[in-house]
Motif scaffolding. Structure first.
Motif, PDB file in Angstrom:
ATOM      1  N   SER A  16       2.267  12.713  21.559  1.00 34.84           N
ATOM      2  CA  SER A  16       3.376  13.624  21.300  1.00 34.84           C
ATOM      3  C   SER A  16       2.867  14.943  20.730  1.00 34.84           C
ATOM      4  N   ASN A  17       3.697  15.939  20.905  1.00 39.86           N
ATOM      5  CA  ASN A  17       3.318  17.294  20.525  1.00 39.86           C
ATOM      6  C   ASN A  17       2.921  17.384  19.055  1.00 39.86           C
ATOM      7  N   ASN A  18       3.707  16.773  18.178  1.00 33.98           N
ATOM      8  CA  ASN A  18       3.424  16.845  16.754  1.00 33.98           C
ATOM      9  C   ASN A  18       2.073  16.234  16.421  1.00 33.98           C
ATOM     10  N   ARG A  31      -3.045  15.494  25.310  1.00 36.66           N
ATOM     11  CA  ARG A  31      -1.735  15.752  25.907  1.00 36.66           C
ATOM     12  C   ARG A  31      -1.560  14.944  27.190  1.00 36.66           C
TER      13      ARG A  31
END
Lengths: 306, 318
Positions: free
Chosen positions: B226-228, B221
């Motif tokens: 990216s979050n995905n 992170r």
């Protein structure tokens, strides 16, 4: 919301209390504990609380609806005893049977749990402390034990020995013991290497003394947590057994048996299955909340345990 | 690795043998097994027939010989005949095997398909409505007794709404994928699968939460991934290990569930004939059923151990 705030006004409490109560309810398993205590007391004082005799049959009240929701029926049949939650297919009071069922579930579940956990913990202490071949044998035995289809074997045992309270408790204890061994043993393995254990050995303490006074107190938390998480599934197993007709013999009111007996009439008299079913559910949910809370408090490393 | 697989294989076989031994021992402990076949002094029972039956069952030999004889017969595929209608047990099993296995597979697909995605959703969106919905499902799935759930489902969907058939497997003609055949599977597989789904959900959720909290995910992170990608590429795989390990535990509840579910839904399967056999005192069928479930369990246990060792190399060396 309007209702709630007006109630609060009557009680002269500020709205703030509501969020405070909500916060407490989220932090502590108050509802679960209250429910468990309630069931516990109804179990203990079943004879005093239950409004009717749980085994007494009354032809008039066969599949009678509950007084709570069908007063009309009782007006038409004035001679039928007033059953708050209705009657089952033999005209017995569902409420009284459910109350007595609570006693039975708690006694069988509790006895089996205590026996099973005691055996399991003893074996775990022995396996973890002595290690080597003893450890290996106990672990392998555990592996084999896990692989047995318990329900069928229990039913075989019931056919052979005839169903009785003692047999059900023994069978459930045979399920319960295996749950503790692995985790407690792992705990013992780390405790055994501690310096204080070494010192007490140097001081000449016997194995028995070391296990009982120096190691056992260290694993109590784990044992309590596992016990609290297991008791629900034990009660469910007991209910499944009595549902299949392999539990405590009729007419003793057990929840599983009540559901199985009411099954044939479920479309006309839902209460005789729904009431004991909801009771089981509430008990299991309460126990599971309480167990989760206890685990987070006493032994957070067991989160993976279900 | 080969050594590990070999050892696990031996344990699996020992488990199955222990199960047969237990059931066989119980059957002999109960007293004279001839009493299951015929009552002494019953109509048309002579002393000679009684003795002949004893000889046929090998009762004149010591216990361990009897057990080995039984084991030998079982290995040859001779499971004996049912007491009720004198059919070979093996034929009965062949007939019903697919019905139970198909029910089990559909329930398992349902359980993983519901449990694992919901568990991940619940962990990723922790504290939101999704999380509460998922946790409620998990709680209900764990706490509802299988048999009770089955009755309630029948009451709602079969009796009151009339949407789905409430029992048996139907005639099962035509193609298997036709709705008239599949509709019979809906209620039983839901009943059977929901408990396992709840188990998967709980364990996936806690595993995912733990992984999302770990240092390497934080690093990813921090790098700006990216979050995905963090969820699916970094966290997802590691979070799948715990659900995999509970497969044997779920299998235990699955087997119990199959027995209960089949007997409620009048499903023509092995679990139900096990229960029926108890009612009929049909010992050959009962022992065969126990053997069957013990073998299924041993296979699952064995495969899980191996899959686990492939995914997590630390296991092999411990």
């Amino acid at each position: 919301m309007k209702n709630i705030s007006s109630i609060l006004k009557i009680l002269k409490l500020p709205l703030f209390y509501l969020s405070e109560i909500w916060r407490l309810l989220r932090r502590y398993p108050i509802i679960s504990v209250v429910l468990i205590i309630l069931l516990f007391f109804t179990g203990i004082f079943a004879d005093l609380i239950s409004p009717h005799d749980p085994i007494k049959q009354n032809l008039r009240s066969r599949n009678a609806p509950g007084y709570l929701w069908d007063k009309q029926w009782y007006a038409e049949n004035p001679k039928a005893p007033k059953y708050l939650l209705g009657g089952d297919h033999m005209g017995r009071d569902v409420l009284s049977r459910t109350i007595h069922g609570a006693r039975l579930s708690l006694i069988t579940g509790g006895t089996a749990l205590v026996t099973g956990i005691t055996i399991g913990t003893t074996l775990a202490l022995i396996a973890g402390y002595f290690g080597g071949h003893v450890d290996e044998i106990i672990l392998r035995f555990l592996d084999v034990w896990y692989a047995l289809p318990f329900l069928l074997i229990a039913m075989v045992a019931v056919i052979i020995f005839g169903s009785s309270f003692a047999l059900v408790v023994i069978l459930l204890a045979l399920v319960a013991w295996s749950a503790t061994v692995r985790n407690v043993r792992a705990e013992v393995l780390t405790l055994r290497e501690r310096d204080y254990v070494l010192y007490s050995r140097i001081a000449g303490a016997s194995n028995f003394r070391i296990i009982m006074t120096h190691i056992f107190p260290g694993v109590i938390n784990t044992v309590v947590v596992i016990a609290s998480l297991r008791v629900g599934s034990l009660i469910l197993s007991e209910a499944s057994l009595s549902f299949l007709g392999a539990g405590i013999p009729s007419p003793t009111p057990a929840w599983g048996l009540m559901i199985s007996e009411g099954r044939a009439y479920v479309d006309s008299a839902w209460w005789s299955t729904v009431v004991p079913g909801v009771s089981i559910m509430l008990l299991i949910i309460s126990l599971s909340f309480f167990g989760d809370w206890l685990r987070d408090r006493l032994d957070p490393r067991l989160t993976q345990l279900d | 690795m080969r050594n590990f697989i070999f050892r696990r294989f031996i344990y699996a076989i020992i488990s199955v043998i222990a199960a047969t031994f237990l059931v066989f021992g119980l059957s002999r402990m109960s007293g004279d097994p001839r009493l299951l076949y015929a009552k002494p002094g019953g109509y048309g029972n002579t002393e000679e027939q009684w003795e002949a039956l004893g000889k046929k069952l090998g009762l004149d030999k010591p216990f361990h010989v009897q057990y080995l004889m039984y084991l030998g017969r079982t290995l040859k595929g001779d499971l004996g005949k049912t007491l009720l209608d004198e059919r070979p047990v093996l034929d009965l099993f062949r007939e019903l095997l697919w019905s139970t296995v198909s029910l089990g597979i559909i329930s398992w697909v349902f359980a993983t398909g519901l449990g694992i995605p919901l568990g991940i959703l619940s962990a990723v969106k922790r504290g939101t409505v999704w999380d509460y919905i998922a946790r409620t499902i998990a709680l209900l799935g764990v706490s509802m007794p299988t048999f009770w759930l089955a009755i309630i489902l029948i009451l709602i969907f079969a009796v009151n709404l009339g949407w789905l058939p409430a029992g048996t497997r139907g005639n099962f003609d035509g193609h298997w994928w036709q709705w008239k055949n599949l509709s019979y599977y809906v209620l039983p597989s839901f009943t059977l699968g929901i408990g396992a789904a709840a188990g998967y959900l709980r364990i996936t959720r806690s595993a995912m939460l733990e992984v999302l909290d770990s240092e390497y995910v934080k690093l990813a992170r921090a790098k700006g991934v990216s979050n995905n990608v963090v969820i699916w590429k970094h966290a997802f795989k590691n979070a799948l290990i715990p659900p995999l390990t509970i497969a044997p535990l779920l299998m235990v509840s699955f087997i119990t569930g199959v027995i209960v579910t089949e007997s409620i839904f009048a499903w023509p399967g092995l679990g139900r004939i096990g229960v029926d056999a108890i009612g009929n005192n049909d010992f050959p069928v009962l022992t065969a059923t126990v053997l069957f479930f013990a073998i299924i369990f041993a296979i699952v246990n064995f495969l899980t151990d191996i899959a686990y060792a492939f995914i997590d190399p630390r296991i092999r060396y411990s």
